[in-house]
Scaffold this active site. Structure first.
Site, mmCIF file in Angstrom:
data_model
loop_
_atom_site.group_PDB
_atom_site.id
_atom_site.type_symbol
_atom_site.label_atom_id
_atom_site.label_comp_id
_atom_site.label_asym_id
_atom_site.label_seq_id
_atom_site.Cartn_x
_atom_site.Cartn_y
_atom_site.Cartn_z
ATOM 1 N N ASN A 32 0.819 -1.215 0.000
ATOM 2 C CA ASN A 32 0.000 0.000 0.000
ATOM 3 C C ASN A 32 0.851 1.262 0.000
ATOM 4 O O ASN A 32 0.497 2.273 -0.629
ATOM 5 C CB ASN A 32 -0.935 0.012 1.211
ATOM 6 C CG ASN A 32 -2.032 -1.032 1.105
ATOM 7 O OD1 ASN A 32 -2.244 -1.616 0.043
ATOM 8 N ND2 ASN A 32 -2.723 -1.279 2.196
ATOM 9 N N THR A 33 1.979 1.212 0.691
ATOM 10 C CA THR A 33 2.895 2.359 0.701
ATOM 11 C C THR A 33 3.444 2.615 -0.694
ATOM 12 O O THR A 33 3.539 3.764 -1.149
ATOM 13 C CB THR A 33 4.060 2.105 1.680
ATOM 14 O OG1 THR A 33 3.536 1.926 2.998
ATOM 15 C CG2 THR A 33 5.031 3.270 1.674
ATOM 16 N N VAL A 34 3.795 1.544 -1.394
ATOM 17 C CA VAL A 34 4.303 1.665 -2.763
ATOM 18 C C VAL A 34 3.222 2.223 -3.679
ATOM 19 O O VAL A 34 3.498 3.049 -4.554
ATOM 20 C CB VAL A 34 4.809 0.294 -3.270
ATOM 21 C CG1 VAL A 34 5.158 0.362 -4.751
ATOM 22 C CG2 VAL A 34 6.014 -0.148 -2.460
ATOM 23 N N THR A 35 1.979 1.780 -3.475
ATOM 24 C CA THR A 35 0.862 2.274 -4.290
ATOM 25 C C THR A 35 0.722 3.786 -4.165
ATOM 26 O O THR A 35 0.609 4.507 -5.163
ATOM 27 C CB THR A 35 -0.455 1.602 -3.853
ATOM 28 O OG1 THR A 35 -0.366 0.188 -4.063
ATOM 29 C CG2 THR A 35 -1.638 2.152 -4.636
ATOM 30 N N ASP A 69 2.792 0.207 -10.334
ATOM 31 C CA ASP A 69 1.546 -0.546 -10.402
ATOM 32 C C ASP A 69 1.830 -2.037 -10.508
ATOM 33 O O ASP A 69 1.096 -2.862 -9.963
ATOM 34 C CB ASP A 69 0.721 -0.064 -11.593
ATOM 35 C CG ASP A 69 -0.713 -0.545 -11.536
ATOM 36 O OD1 ASP A 69 -1.331 -0.416 -10.464
ATOM 37 O OD2 ASP A 69 -1.218 -1.040 -12.556
ATOM 38 N N GLY A 73 1.686 -4.898 -7.008
ATOM 39 C CA GLY A 73 0.976 -6.162 -7.225
ATOM 40 C C GLY A 73 1.872 -7.360 -6.954
ATOM 41 O O GLY A 73 1.441 -8.358 -6.358
ATOM 42 N N ASP A 94 -5.039 4.402 -9.109
ATOM 43 C CA ASP A 94 -4.881 4.368 -10.563
ATOM 44 C C ASP A 94 -5.738 5.440 -11.223
ATOM 45 O O ASP A 94 -5.309 6.111 -12.167
ATOM 46 C CB ASP A 94 -5.282 2.993 -11.111
ATOM 47 C CG ASP A 94 -4.223 1.935 -10.860
ATOM 48 O OD1 ASP A 94 -3.108 2.297 -10.431
ATOM 49 O OD2 ASP A 94 -4.517 0.747 -11.109
#
Length: 210
Positions: A32-35, A69, A73, A94
Site C-alpha cells: 500500500n505504501t508503494v501504491t 503498479d 501487485g 490508478d
C-alpha cells in the site's frame, strides 16, 4: 500476436520487478505504501512537469512511477495476496494518477492553442475511466472483463511515447498519439462489453448459473 507480445513483455518486467519487490518487503515496506508513493510520483511528473511543457521529464517521471503498479501487485502476491483494502486502494490511486496525466496533457495542449489535441486528451480522459468502469462493474456482477488491447499500462505508454516524440521530433506527435489512444480505448470498451455480453447470455439463459 499483440496479445502474445503483451504477455511476453509483462513476463519480462516481472522478472525485473521481483528482486525489487523482495527487497522492499524485507525492509518492511508495504504494498500500500508503494501504491501511494507511485501515485504521488505520477502527480509530480504530470502536474509539476508535463502540464508546464517539460514533456521529456514529465513522460520519464510518469513512466517510472507508473511501473509501481506492477511492483505493488508483485509485492502483494509475494506477501500472501492482496487484501480487499489493498485492491480498493490500488484501483482508486490508478484513477487519480490517470486523471492527473490526461488532465495535465489537456492543460498543456490548451495552452498551446491545440484544440484538436485538447479534444483528444479529454476523450482519452473520459474513455479511460469507462474502460476501468466496465471491468469493475462486470466484476461486481460476478463476471470478468479483463480483456482488451488498451489496458492501463498500454494507455500510459502510448501517451508517454507521444510526449517524448512531441518534445524530441515534432509537436504533432502528441495529438496523433492521443487520437490513436482514443481509438484503441474505445475499441477496448467494445471488446470488454462484448466479453461481458457473452458471459451474461450464458448466465441469464434458462438453465444458466445466474
Amino acid at each position: 500476436m499483440a496479445k502474445i507480445f503483451q504477455v511476453s513483455a509483462r513476463a519480462g518486467m516481472t522478472r525485473v520487478v521481483e528482486p525489487i519487490a523482495r527487497s522492499l518487503l524485507r525492509a518492511g515496506v508495504s504494498p500500500n505504501t508503494v501504491t501511494v508513493a507511485g501515485t504521488l510520483g505520477v502527480l509530480v511528473g504530470a502536474i509539476g512537469f508535463g502540464a508546464r511543457g517539460h514533456l521529456v521529464a514529465g513522460a520519464l517521471i510518469v513512466t517510472v512511477f507508473a511501473l509501481t503498479d506492477l511492483l505493488d501487485g508483485t509485492m502483494a502476491r509475494m506477501s500472501g495476496g492482496s487484501t480487499r483494502f489493498g485492491a480498493f486502494l490500488d484501483s482508486s490511486m490508478d484513477r487519480v494518477a490517470d486523471s492527473a496525466v490526461f488532465g495535465a496533457v489537456a492543460f498543456y495542449l490548451a495552452g498551446q492553442g491545440d484544440r484538436a489535441g485538447l479534444a483528444a486528451a479529454l476523450i482519452c480522459l473520459a474513455v479511460g475511466g469507462l474502460v476501468s468502469y466496465v471491468k469493475a462493474r462486470a466484476e461486481g456482477l460476478g463476471m470478468t472483463s479483463n480483456v482488451g488491447i488498451a489496458e492501463r499500462t498500454e494507455r500510459l505508454l502510448i501517451v508517454g511515447v507521444g510526449g517524448l516524440l512531441a518534445a524530441l521530433v515534432h509537436p504533432a506527435a502528441l495529438p496523433i498519439a492521443l487520437w490513436l489512444l482514443a481509438a484503441v480505448s474505445l475499441f477496448t470498451v467494445g471488446q470488454r462489453m462484448r466479453h461481458v455480453y457473452r458471459q451474461a447470455q450464458q448466465v441469464d439463459a434458462p438453465g444458466g448459473h445466474g
